[in-house]
Write a protein that holds these residues in place. Structure first.
Motif, PDB file in Angstrom:
ATOM      1  N   ALA A  81      42.939  47.720  34.791  1.00  0.00           N
ATOM      2  CA  ALA A  81      42.179  46.877  35.721  1.00  0.00           C
ATOM      3  C   ALA A  81      42.403  45.396  35.413  1.00  0.00           C
ATOM      4  O   ALA A  81      42.585  44.575  36.326  1.00  0.00           O
ATOM      5  CB  ALA A  81      40.689  47.212  35.634  1.00  0.00           C
ATOM      6  N   GLU A  82      42.427  45.080  34.114  1.00  0.00           N
ATOM      7  CA  GLU A  82      42.671  43.692  33.692  1.00  0.00           C
ATOM      8  C   GLU A  82      44.051  43.222  34.175  1.00  0.00           C
ATOM      9  O   GLU A  82      44.206  42.108  34.664  1.00  0.00           O
ATOM     10  CB  GLU A  82      42.595  43.633  32.158  1.00  0.00           C
ATOM     11  N   HIS A  83      45.040  44.105  34.038  1.00  0.00           N
ATOM     12  CA  HIS A  83      46.410  43.773  34.440  1.00  0.00           C
ATOM     13  C   HIS A  83      46.484  43.467  35.935  1.00  0.00           C
ATOM     14  O   HIS A  83      47.136  42.508  36.356  1.00  0.00           O
ATOM     15  CB  HIS A  83      47.331  44.938  34.087  1.00  0.00           C
ATOM     16  N   TRP A  84      45.805  44.276  36.753  1.00  0.00           N
ATOM     17  CA  TRP A  84      45.817  44.042  38.198  1.00  0.00           C
ATOM     18  C   TRP A  84      45.285  42.636  38.497  1.00  0.00           C
ATOM     19  O   TRP A  84      45.894  41.876  39.266  1.00  0.00           O
ATOM     20  CB  TRP A  84      44.979  45.106  38.930  1.00  0.00           C
ATOM     21  N   LEU A  85      44.149  42.285  37.889  1.00  0.00           N
ATOM     22  CA  LEU A  85      43.539  40.969  38.118  1.00  0.00           C
ATOM     23  C   LEU A  85      44.438  39.848  37.616  1.00  0.00           C
ATOM     24  O   LEU A  85      44.606  38.820  38.280  1.00  0.00           O
ATOM     25  CB  LEU A  85      42.191  40.891  37.393  1.00  0.00           C
ATOM     26  N   ASN A  86      45.021  40.061  36.437  1.00  0.00           N
ATOM     27  CA  ASN A  86      45.874  39.044  35.826  1.00  0.00           C
ATOM     28  C   ASN A  86      47.077  38.711  36.723  1.00  0.00           C
ATOM     29  O   ASN A  86      47.404  37.546  36.931  1.00  0.00           O
ATOM     30  CB  ASN A  86      46.327  39.553  34.456  1.00  0.00           C
ATOM     31  N   GLU A  87      47.706  39.757  37.272  1.00  0.00           N
ATOM     32  CA  GLU A  87      48.874  39.551  38.140  1.00  0.00           C
ATOM     33  C   GLU A  87      48.524  38.706  39.366  1.00  0.00           C
ATOM     34  O   GLU A  87      49.231  37.783  39.736  1.00  0.00           O
ATOM     35  CB  GLU A  87      49.407  40.905  38.633  1.00  0.00           C
ATOM     36  N   ARG A  88      47.396  39.063  40.012  1.00  0.00           N
ATOM     37  CA  ARG A  88      47.000  38.344  41.236  1.00  0.00           C
ATOM     38  C   ARG A  88      46.601  36.908  40.929  1.00  0.00           C
ATOM     39  O   ARG A  88      46.936  35.982  41.651  1.00  0.00           O
ATOM     40  CB  ARG A  88      45.813  39.062  41.903  1.00  0.00           C
ATOM     41  N   ARG A  89      45.861  36.730  39.828  1.00  0.00           N
ATOM     42  CA  ARG A  89      45.414  35.381  39.478  1.00  0.00           C
ATOM     43  C   ARG A  89      46.616  34.499  39.150  1.00  0.00           C
ATOM     44  O   ARG A  89      46.716  33.362  39.605  1.00  0.00           O
ATOM     45  CB  ARG A  89      44.455  35.419  38.279  1.00  0.00           C
ATOM     46  N   ARG A  90      47.569  35.049  38.367  1.00  0.00           N
ATOM     47  CA  ARG A  90      48.720  34.228  37.996  1.00  0.00           C
ATOM     48  C   ARG A  90      49.570  33.876  39.209  1.00  0.00           C
ATOM     49  O   ARG A  90      50.045  32.759  39.339  1.00  0.00           O
ATOM     50  CB  ARG A  90      49.551  34.928  36.918  1.00  0.00           C
ATOM     51  N   THR A  91      49.759  34.845  40.112  1.00  0.00           N
ATOM     52  CA  THR A  91      50.519  34.566  41.337  1.00  0.00           C
ATOM     53  C   THR A  91      49.852  33.434  42.115  1.00  0.00           C
ATOM     54  O   THR A  91      50.509  32.495  42.558  1.00  0.00           O
ATOM     55  CB  THR A  91      50.606  35.833  42.219  1.00  0.00           C
ATOM     56  N   ALA A  92      48.530  33.532  42.271  1.00  0.00           N
ATOM     57  CA  ALA A  92      47.789  32.513  43.035  1.00  0.00           C
ATOM     58  C   ALA A  92      47.881  31.152  42.337  1.00  0.00           C
ATOM     59  O   ALA A  92      48.100  30.121  42.990  1.00  0.00           O
ATOM     60  CB  ALA A  92      46.331  32.934  43.199  1.00  0.00           C
ATOM     61  N   GLU A  93      47.731  31.139  41.018  1.00  0.00           N
ATOM     62  CA  GLU A  93      47.759  29.862  40.287  1.00  0.00           C
ATOM     63  C   GLU A  93      49.149  29.236  40.304  1.00  0.00           C
ATOM     64  O   GLU A  93      49.281  28.017  40.437  1.00  0.00           O
ATOM     65  CB  GLU A  93      47.277  30.073  38.846  1.00  0.00           C
TER      66      GLU A  93
ATOM     67  N   GLN B   3      25.436  35.308  36.803  1.00  0.00           N
ATOM     68  CA  GLN B   3      26.774  35.733  36.408  1.00  0.00           C
ATOM     69  C   GLN B   3      26.967  37.245  36.543  1.00  0.00           C
ATOM     70  O   GLN B   3      28.009  37.704  36.987  1.00  0.00           O
ATOM     71  CB  GLN B   3      27.035  35.284  34.970  1.00  0.00           C
ATOM     72  N   TYR B   4      25.917  38.019  36.168  1.00  0.00           N
ATOM     73  CA  TYR B   4      26.121  39.472  36.241  1.00  0.00           C
ATOM     74  C   TYR B   4      26.159  39.959  37.685  1.00  0.00           C
ATOM     75  O   TYR B   4      26.853  40.914  38.013  1.00  0.00           O
ATOM     76  CB  TYR B   4      25.097  40.235  35.374  1.00  0.00           C
ATOM     77  N   GLN B   5      25.433  39.258  38.569  1.00  0.00           N
ATOM     78  CA  GLN B   5      25.499  39.633  39.994  1.00  0.00           C
ATOM     79  C   GLN B   5      26.878  39.297  40.577  1.00  0.00           C
ATOM     80  O   GLN B   5      27.409  40.042  41.396  1.00  0.00           O
ATOM     81  CB  GLN B   5      24.418  38.894  40.784  1.00  0.00           C
ATOM     82  N   ALA B   6      27.446  38.172  40.139  1.00  0.00           N
ATOM     83  CA  ALA B   6      28.788  37.801  40.595  1.00  0.00           C
ATOM     84  C   ALA B   6      29.793  38.869  40.165  1.00  0.00           C
ATOM     85  O   ALA B   6      30.663  39.265  40.948  1.00  0.00           O
ATOM     86  CB  ALA B   6      29.177  36.434  40.036  1.00  0.00           C
ATOM     87  N   ALA B  80      37.034  35.314  36.327  1.00  0.00           N
ATOM     88  CA  ALA B  80      35.764  35.731  35.710  1.00  0.00           C
ATOM     89  C   ALA B  80      35.768  37.240  35.438  1.00  0.00           C
ATOM     90  O   ALA B  80      35.367  37.683  34.359  1.00  0.00           O
ATOM     91  CB  ALA B  80      34.598  35.359  36.616  1.00  0.00           C
ATOM     92  N   ALA B  81      36.246  38.017  36.420  1.00  0.00           N
ATOM     93  CA  ALA B  81      36.298  39.476  36.238  1.00  0.00           C
ATOM     94  C   ALA B  81      37.346  39.844  35.182  1.00  0.00           C
ATOM     95  O   ALA B  81      37.117  40.719  34.328  1.00  0.00           O
ATOM     96  CB  ALA B  81      36.617  40.155  37.565  1.00  0.00           C
ATOM     97  N   GLU B  82      38.483  39.157  35.243  1.00  0.00           N
ATOM     98  CA  GLU B  82      39.559  39.401  34.268  1.00  0.00           C
ATOM     99  C   GLU B  82      39.059  39.110  32.853  1.00  0.00           C
ATOM    100  O   GLU B  82      39.332  39.861  31.915  1.00  0.00           O
ATOM    101  CB  GLU B  82      40.740  38.490  34.617  1.00  0.00           C
ATOM    102  N   HIS B  83      38.321  38.006  32.707  1.00  0.00           N
ATOM    103  CA  HIS B  83      37.815  37.591  31.406  1.00  0.00           C
ATOM    104  C   HIS B  83      36.870  38.654  30.828  1.00  0.00           C
ATOM    105  O   HIS B  83      36.939  38.976  29.637  1.00  0.00           O
ATOM    106  CB  HIS B  83      37.077  36.254  31.547  1.00  0.00           C
ATOM    107  N   TRP B  84      35.998  39.203  31.671  1.00  0.00           N
ATOM    108  CA  TRP B  84      35.075  40.226  31.194  1.00  0.00           C
ATOM    109  C   TRP B  84      35.855  41.418  30.618  1.00  0.00           C
ATOM    110  O   TRP B  84      35.560  41.907  29.521  1.00  0.00           O
ATOM    111  CB  TRP B  84      34.141  40.695  32.327  1.00  0.00           C
ATOM    112  N   LEU B  85      36.860  41.877  31.379  1.00  0.00           N
ATOM    113  CA  LEU B  85      37.672  43.017  30.934  1.00  0.00           C
ATOM    114  C   LEU B  85      38.434  42.683  29.658  1.00  0.00           C
ATOM    115  O   LEU B  85      38.521  43.499  28.734  1.00  0.00           O
ATOM    116  CB  LEU B  85      38.662  43.396  32.040  1.00  0.00           C
ATOM    117  N   ASN B  86      38.990  41.474  29.620  1.00  0.00           N
ATOM    118  CA  ASN B  86      39.796  41.052  28.474  1.00  0.00           C
ATOM    119  C   ASN B  86      38.981  41.061  27.186  1.00  0.00           C
ATOM    120  O   ASN B  86      39.432  41.552  26.148  1.00  0.00           O
ATOM    121  CB  ASN B  86      40.365  39.660  28.758  1.00  0.00           C
ATOM    122  N   GLU B  87      37.749  40.544  27.251  1.00  0.00           N
ATOM    123  CA  GLU B  87      36.875  40.493  26.079  1.00  0.00           C
ATOM    124  C   GLU B  87      36.588  41.894  25.535  1.00  0.00           C
ATOM    125  O   GLU B  87      36.651  42.131  24.337  1.00  0.00           O
ATOM    126  CB  GLU B  87      35.531  39.845  26.452  1.00  0.00           C
TER     127      GLU B  87
END
Lengths: 112, 112
Positions: A81-93, B3-6, B80-87
């Protein structure tokens, strides 16, 4: 389970604050269902329901030895799940960075 | 929004493959609602419903200029979602690494 179904279930499982609290607790180490339920303001059967959703998503696995069911988190499922988010965020950034660089270029460079 | 609702709303929004496809498309650059709907096998009103969920989660923002509504992804909300998973993943992996190192230690070191 197909990859997109696994993501459906992982993100769905994580959309609940109780289930995130359970994953958070399990990231510190395995725990019994009673340990998990301890700090949560709900019945044991409500906790068991949340555990079912987490297990269906693959984020948590549990094993019953004797009368105690021990749960642990599955880092690889978090990683997917983290990887999916990371890919999209990096592409957008990266796109925004390129746009920023383009806008910062002196005007005479735009029409060589 | 707390934050948790987001996080609730971001993970919920991402639990649907159509909405993930929309975020994926928007990570490549802004798009009109028609552009977003183009490749999707559903009505424009179904797409508009999915867009509403994405906007409520903060993952996507849209702006209407004249008759065209243009949508774009919000990298910080993905982050924000990526960060939660990463931690959680790193905490779980570090614990497993320490456990592995402990098990690899020669026995005579355990009782100095």
């Amino acid at each position: 389970m197909l990859q997109y179904q696994a993501l459906d279930q992982a993100f769905m499982a994580l959309s609940d604050p109780t289930r995130r609290a359970m994953v958070e607790r399990l990231s510190l180490g395995p725990a019994s269902v009673s340990d998990l339920a301890g700090p949560l303001p709900m019945s044991m059967s409500a906790v068991a329901q949340h555990l079912k959703v987490l297990e269906a998503s693959g984020l948590v696995v549990s094993e019953k030895v004797g009368r105690v069911r021990t749960c642990r988190v599955e880092p690889q499922a978090l990683s997917a799940a983290e990887h999916w988010l990371n890919e999209r965020r990096r592409t957008a950034e990266q796109r925004l960075d390129r746009l920023g660089a383009l806008l910062a270029e002196p005007e005479d460079k735009e029409t060589p």
